[in-house]
Design a protein around this motif. Structure first.
Motif, short mmCIF file in Angstrom:
data_model
loop_
_atom_site.label_atom_id
_atom_site.label_comp_id
_atom_site.label_asym_id
_atom_site.label_seq_id
_atom_site.Cartn_x
_atom_site.Cartn_y
_atom_site.Cartn_z
N THR A 165 0.85 -1.19 0.00
CA THR A 165 0.00 0.00 0.00
C THR A 165 0.88 1.24 0.00
O THR A 165 2.05 1.19 0.41
CB THR A 165 -0.95 0.06 1.22
N SER A 166 0.32 2.35 -0.45
CA SER A 166 1.07 3.60 -0.46
C SER A 166 1.37 4.09 0.95
O SER A 166 2.28 4.90 1.15
CB SER A 166 0.29 4.67 -1.23
N LYS A 167 0.64 3.57 1.94
CA LYS A 167 0.87 3.96 3.33
C LYS A 167 1.95 3.11 4.00
O LYS A 167 2.67 3.60 4.86
CB LYS A 167 -0.44 3.85 4.13
N THR A 168 2.06 1.84 3.59
CA THR A 168 2.99 0.93 4.26
C THR A 168 4.31 0.77 3.52
O THR A 168 5.24 0.17 4.05
CB THR A 168 2.34 -0.45 4.44
N GLY A 169 4.41 1.27 2.29
CA GLY A 169 5.68 1.22 1.56
C GLY A 169 5.90 -0.05 0.77
O GLY A 169 4.95 -0.73 0.38
N ASP A 170 7.17 -0.39 0.56
CA ASP A 170 7.52 -1.49 -0.34
C ASP A 170 7.40 -2.86 0.30
O ASP A 170 7.45 -3.88 -0.40
CB ASP A 170 8.96 -1.30 -0.85
N GLU A 171 7.28 -2.94 1.61
CA GLU A 171 7.20 -4.23 2.27
C GLU A 171 5.93 -4.97 1.89
O GLU A 171 4.84 -4.40 1.91
CB GLU A 171 7.26 -4.05 3.79
N ARG A 172 6.07 -6.24 1.56
CA ARG A 172 4.90 -7.04 1.20
C ARG A 172 4.14 -7.45 2.46
O ARG A 172 4.73 -7.95 3.42
CB ARG A 172 5.32 -8.29 0.41
N LEU A 173 2.83 -7.26 2.44
CA LEU A 173 1.97 -7.60 3.56
C LEU A 173 0.87 -8.55 3.08
O LEU A 173 0.53 -8.58 1.90
CB LEU A 173 1.34 -6.35 4.17
N VAL A 174 0.29 -9.30 4.01
CA VAL A 174 -0.71 -10.31 3.67
C VAL A 174 -2.10 -9.68 3.62
O VAL A 174 -2.47 -8.88 4.48
CB VAL A 174 -0.68 -11.46 4.68
N PHE A 175 -2.87 -10.10 2.61
CA PHE A 175 -4.27 -9.71 2.44
C PHE A 175 -5.13 -10.97 2.37
O PHE A 175 -4.71 -11.98 1.82
CB PHE A 175 -4.46 -8.93 1.14
N LEU A 176 -6.34 -10.88 2.91
CA LEU A 176 -7.35 -11.92 2.76
C LEU A 176 -8.62 -11.28 2.22
O LEU A 176 -9.15 -10.34 2.83
CB LEU A 176 -7.68 -12.61 4.09
#
Length: 379
Positions: free
Chosen positions: A348-359
């Protein structure tokens, strides 16, 4: 007289109660967001507070717990998270480490998937093979580790990769067929796999890239003990050759945007509904904004597969005012209530380049078309 009066009063209350229940039932069907149905309305918790790429979730009925695995969180191994409700996740210990006697991998431990079979838990994963006489930059293979419980420790079965097809491979996925057969799906890496196509011609004409490398998805039968493959791998999916192919635009965005000289077909996940086999897959650069998910269907586990005209079914929403991009490498989860979830990573544009999990919820329409209700973001 009094007895008749009370009987009539009782009948009146019964009729009123039945009418009230019928009216409430009608309201719930016509207005699913009514008060009694609010629990059934999904409220996004995305992105989860889990910094994984390539996420995979398994439900363990013995502990009534969900366990998540993915790329990242620890060097040369894998971490796990656990949850009771799919929203709140607890970081657990490292479940696999390359610091063991039978380890064959040296770096780039990616895309773990865990399956329960005969009371054991088996982890399929990708890594860089230490047997590398030609000093290849991408010497990736697939291995299998086993444990007695979902939190490991997972120990490599043989001390070497599952098999060597003669090229680098990643992203293992296993399908358990109704007839008892097992199938392994994987992606041949782009590395040293330049492919001629109209997209490659276009890139040369535009003086963007001299060649375009591609990754392709293969399938092969897997032995019952997970120790070997049976027969020769079959090519199942690849990027389009023609620019007129309706899949060419979305599957070529990493090239046409000038991002990189590669086209990916990776992160496959197979499941069956009725008599149709569905293979979900990801295209474009996993580290870029264009990473997206499509699917193809077939009448047998080894194809031939036909890509859906609805592709992509999951992609960035930044061009429509959203903040999510890089959505891909999905798996599926059927939760304890039977609901299907698409599990994937994004940014997300708020969390940056780090990949995060979505469900996000996965829908299968009556006409057989798949739809992912996402990407969604917690309000």
């Amino acid at each position: 007289m009094n007895k008749l009066f009370f009987i009539l009063i009782g009948l009146l209350f019964t009729m009123l109660s039945c009418n009230s229940n019928r009216t409430q039932s009608q309201e719930n069907q016509e207005n699913p967001e009514s008060q009694d149905n609010k629990a059934a309305v999904y409220e996004s918790n995305n992105p989860l507070d889990v910094a994984f790429g390539d996420p995979f979730i398994v439900y363990d009925d013995e502990s009534d717990t969900y366990y998540m695995y993915g790329t990242g969180g620890v060097k040369n191994g894998f971490m796990a998270y656990s949850s009771k409700d799919l929203k709140t996740w607890e970081k657990r210990e490292q479940v696999y480490s390359a610091d063991q006697e039978k380890s064959w991998g040296t770096k780039d431990f990616w895309a773990p998937e865990v399956y329960k079979r005969n009371g054991k838990y088996y982890m399929f994963y990708s890594a860089h093979w230490k047997n590398n006489p030609n000093n290849e930059l991408e010497n990736y293979k697939i291995g299998v580790a086993v444990a007695d419980n979902p939190l490991g420790p997972f120990e490599d079965m043989t001390g070497e990769p599952l098999f060597d097809p003669g090229y680098p491979i990643i992203d293992a996925n296993v399908y358990f067929a109704e007839d008892g057969k097992l199938y392994l799906y994987y992606s041949r890496c782009c590395y040293k796999h330049a492919v001629e196509s109209e997209i490659a011609d276009w890139a040369r004409e535009k003086k963007m890239f001299n060649e375009i490398e591609e990754s392709w998805i293969y399938g092969v039968e897997l032995s019952a003990d997970f120790a070997s493959v049976i027969g020769e791998p079959v090519l199942l999916l690849r990027p389009p050759v023609s620019m007129d192919d309706q899949q060419a635009e979305w599957e070529s965005r990493s090239v046409t945007s000038g991002e990189v000289n590669r086209r990916w077909t990776e992160g496959s996940y197979l499941f069956k509904h009725n008599d149709t086999y569905y293979m979900m897959y990801s295209a474009n650069f996993f580290g870029g904004q264009h990473y997206a998910v499509g699917y193809a269907t077939a009448s047998s586990p080894l194809g031939p597969f036909e890509k859906s005209a609805a592709n992509p079914i999951l992609q960035k929403n930044t061009e429509s005012g959203g903040i999510v991009s890089g959505t891909g490498h999905n798996s599926l989860l059927q939760d304890r209530e039977g609901k299907m979830w698409c599990v994937y990573h994004g940014r997300t544009s708020k969390t940056g380049d780090e990949r995060l999990v979505f469900l996000d919820e996965l829908e299968l329409a009556e006409n057989g078309e798949l739809k992912v209700n996402g990407p969604t973001i917690k309000e």
